[in-house]
Design a protein around this motif. Structure first.
Motif: not given
Length: 330
Positions: A241-244, A253-262, A311-312, A318-330
Motif C-alpha cells: 500500500t505504501i508503494l502504491e 502519512f495522511e489518512a486514506h482508504r487504499r488498504h485492501l481491507y478498506q 494473491i493480494y 480486480n476490486i479497483k477495476k470494478k469500483f474505479k478507486v480514485i485518488k483522494f484529494k487533500r
C-alpha cells in the motif's frame, strides 16, 4: 483462578475508562476516509499497558520464575513511554517528530530487554531500529476496522503461547497469557457490528510493542528468523500500500482508504467482522505452515511471501477495476 480474576479486573478497568473517555470526549469522529460511520470512544487499547502492570504486580507478589519482573523493567518502561505518547497523540494529534523521539527511546528499551545489544552484531542495530519502528507504525496503519488488530494480535499471541508450551520455552508463559486476556477483553467491546470502542494509537502501538518483544525473545532464543513471518499479512498489506501511494505521489502519512481491507469494507460492503476474521485466519494458517516447515530460511520466506503477494495484487487489482478507486484529494 488467577486468570479469571485478572480478566475481571481488566473488564472493570476498561468500563471505567469508557466513563472517563465519555466525560472528556475522547472519541473518534468518522470522516470520508474512515471505514466507520458512527462516533465511537477511542483509546480502548489502554487495556494493554494496564495488563502489563497487572502482570508485573502479580509476578512480583507471587511468582519466582526465571523470568522475573526485574528482568523486564526495560520492556515495561518502553511500553509505558510508547503508550503515553500514543495516547497523547490520540487526544492532541502530536507532531511526527515528537512521536519519533519517543519511538526511538522505546525501541532502545525493547532492544535492551531482548539483549540485542550484547548478542547481535553492531551493524544490525540500526536495521533493527528501522524495522521495529516500521512494524509499530504498520500495526497502527492497519487498525482501521472493527476487530482487525485485536483478532490478528490474538492469533499471533496464541501461536507464541503454543510454541512456548510445546516447542521451546523462551519466556514466562504468563507474559504471553496476560496480553491474550487483554485482547479478549478488548475484542468483547470491539468485535461487534457497532463497536463500543476503538483501540486508538495507544492500543495498536501497545500490543504491537508486546508482540515484537515476544517475537524478539523467540528469535534470539531459537536463532530462527522465520518467526518474522508471523507478521506476514500485515507486512505485505502495508508495504504494498505504501508503494502504491508513493507511485501515486500521495502523502503516505495522511489518512486514506487504499488498504485492501478498506476496499473490502467500503467498496464491496463486506462486514468488518468477516474481513477481520479472514485476515486473522490467513495469518493463523501462515503461522502453522511456518512452525511445520523445516527448510532453508530463504525457501520458507519465498514459499509464503510470494504466493501472498500474488494473491493480494490480483484481488486488489480486480476490486479497483470494478469500483474505479480514485485518488483522494487533500
Amino acid at each position: 483462578m488467577e486468570f479469571i480474576i485478572v480478566t475481571f479486573i481488566l473488564l472493570v478497568l476498561e468500563l471505567l475508562y469508557f466513563r472517563i473517555a465519555d466525560k472528556f470526549n475522547i472519541i473518534d469522529k468518522p470522516n470520508h476516509r474512515s471505514s466507520h460511520t458512527q462516533i465511537t470512544l477511542r483509546g480502548g487499547g489502554i487495556i494493554f499497558p494496564i495488563a502489563f502492570v497487572l502482570y508485573f504486580v502479580v509476578s512480583a507478589a507471587y511468582r519466582k520464575d526465571y523470568f522475573l519482573p526485574e528482568d523486564c523493567w526495560s520492556f515495561g518502561l518502553g511500553l509505558f513511554l510508547l503508550s503515553t505518547i500514543s495516547f497523547l497523540d490520540d487526544i492532541l494529534d502530536l507532531s511526527s517528530k515528537i512521536r519519533l523521539v519517543f519511538h526511538f527511546i522505546s525501541v532502545t528499551l525493547l532492544l535492551y530487554f531482548i539483549n540485542a545489544f550484547q548478542l547481535l552484531p553492531i551493524w544490525s542495530i540500526p536495521i533493527l531500529f528501522i524495522v521495529i519502528i516500521g512494524i509499530l507504525n504498520a500495526y497502527n496503519f492497519m487498525d482501521g476496522i472493527n476487530g482487525i488488530t485485536g483478532l490478528y494480535s490474538f492469533v499471533i499471541l496464541s501461536t507464541l503461547y503454543y510454541i512456548n508450551q510445546y516447542k521451546i520455552i523462551f519466556t514466562d508463559v504468563n507474559f504471553i497469557i496476560y496480553p491474550v486476556l487483554a485482547s479478549l477483553v478488548f475484542l468483547f467491546f470491539n468485535f461487534r457490528k457497532k463497536a463500543k470502542c476503538f483501540m486508538g494509537d495507544i492500543g495498536s502501538m501497545g500490543i504491537a510493542f508486546w508482540v515484537l518483544g515476544l517475537l524478539g525473545l523467540l528469535i534470539i532464543k531459537t536463532q530462527e528468523l522465520k518467526y518474522l513471518l508471523f507478521l506476514t499479512v500485515y507486512g505485505v498489506e502495508v508495504v504494498l500500500t505504501i508503494l502504491e501511494r508513493l507511485i501515486l505521489k500521495e502523502n503516505i502519512f495522511e489518512a486514506h482508504r487504499r488498504h485492501l481491507y478498506q476496499l473490502f469494507s467500503n467498496e464491496k460492503k463486506v462486514s468488518h467482522l468477516v474481513v477481520s476474521a479472514i485476515y486473522a485466519f490467513l495469518q493463523l494458517l501462515i503461522n502453522v505452515i511456518v512452525i511445520l516447515l523445516d527448510l532453508p530460511i530463504w525457501l520458507i520466506f519465498a514459499s509464503i511471501i510470494i504466493p501472498i503477494l500474488i494473491i493480494y495484487l490480483v484481488i486488489k487489482t480486480n476490486i479497483k477495476k470494478k469500483f474505479k478507486v480514485i485518488k483522494f484529494k487533500r
